[in-house]
Scaffold this active site. Structure first.
Site, short mmCIF file in Angstrom:
data_model
loop_
_atom_site.label_atom_id
_atom_site.label_comp_id
_atom_site.label_asym_id
_atom_site.label_seq_id
_atom_site.Cartn_x
_atom_site.Cartn_y
_atom_site.Cartn_z
N LYS A 111 32.92 -6.45 19.95
CA LYS A 111 31.71 -5.73 19.52
C LYS A 111 30.61 -6.73 19.19
O LYS A 111 30.83 -7.67 18.41
CB LYS A 111 32.02 -4.91 18.26
CG LYS A 111 31.86 -3.41 18.41
CD LYS A 111 32.10 -2.73 17.06
CE LYS A 111 31.81 -1.27 17.11
NZ LYS A 111 31.98 -0.63 15.80
O1 G3P Z 1 31.31 2.59 14.24
C1 G3P Z 1 30.12 2.64 13.50
C2 G3P Z 1 30.31 3.48 12.30
O2 G3P Z 1 31.41 3.00 11.56
C3 G3P Z 1 29.09 3.56 11.42
O3 G3P Z 1 29.20 4.72 10.70
O4 G3P Z 1 28.87 6.23 8.79
O5 G3P Z 1 28.50 3.74 8.53
O6 G3P Z 1 26.89 5.12 9.87
P1 G3P Z 1 28.33 4.96 9.39
#
Ligand code: G3P
Length: 226
Positions: A83
């Site tokens: 990533k």
């Molecule tokens: O894979 C990306 C994800 O973990 C981000 O999610 O909820 O932190 O925006 P969030």
């Protein structure tokens, strides 16, 4: 549509895998930090739990550092996807790694133009963060529609991996749009299963069944069948 679990919690990964529900796992530095355990050991255990793409995020900010990390990560397990963030350095690293047949998930994508550049750099996955756009009052799923149209217009092979998913509607809309993958936290996966009418219907089945005498519910004895 493939479903990945967005988690570095090995208990969640094992539970979701036991349902046959997930096709891969995505992690990021914040999710890994929550586990506060050896990074490589944790990712290796995740790889050994789910036979599918496992995203492992670089933490360098320069392309050379990302490339070196990526080359190291993929030695851990053949299912590792590297990533990299959607920055200039991340695009350079994506170009370099993809030219070495190392698959890259380009993350922290918030615009269709960014997604276009990621595909041109050779991204294997693109991760648009829909929840964080919703949080700002913009329509995260519109970004998925735009990327889907652009990728289809030019036959880009980069797969759309919808990330930052907050609730089951994001999953439904992603499937309707034709995203390739959604990556979802365990609490959203859990919510996908549940429906009050299922619970109510099962409860009624059990109540009706329990009214019957045991004598007519027992399986025939072995000798009766011989
Ligand atoms: O894979 C990306 C994800 O973990 C981000 O999610 O909820 O932190 O925006 P969030």
């Amino acid at each position: 549509m493939k479903i990945f679990l967005d988690s570095a919690d090995i208990k969640e990964v094992k539970e979701a895998a036991s349902w046959g529900a997930i096709d891969g796992v995505t992690t990021n530095p914040s999710l890994v930090a929550k586990e506060n355990t050896d990074f490589f050991e944790l990712l290796k255990e995740i790889c050994e739990t789910v036979d599918g793409p496992i995203s492992m995020e670089t933490t360098s900010l320069d392309a050379e550092g990302m490339v070196n990390e990526g080359r190291t990560f993929v030695k851990l397990h053949p299912n590792i996807i590297v990533k990299c963030p959607l920055t200039k350095e991340g695009l350079k690293a994506t170009r370099a790694l993809s030219s070495e047949n190392i698959r890259v998930n380009v993350t922290l994508c918030f615009s269709a133009n960014q997604a276009l550049l990621a595909a041109k750099a050779g991204a294997y996955f693109i991760s648009p963060f829909v929840g964080r756009l919703d949080d700002l009052g913009t329509e995260g799923m519109q970004l998925i529609q735009d990327i889907r149209q652009i990728y289809d217009n030019y036959q880009f092979e980069t797969e759309i991996l919808v990330a930052s998913v907050r609730h089951p509607l994001h999953v439904l809309e992603a499937a309707r749009i034709g995203a390739d993958i959604v990556t979802i936290p365990f609490k959203v996966l859990d919510a996908l299963v549940k429906h009050p009418l299922t619970d109510r219907g099962l409860d009624q089945f059990m109540k009706d069944w329990d009214k019957l005498p045991d004598s007519i519910k027992r399986p025939p004895s072995i000798d009766a069948r011989s």
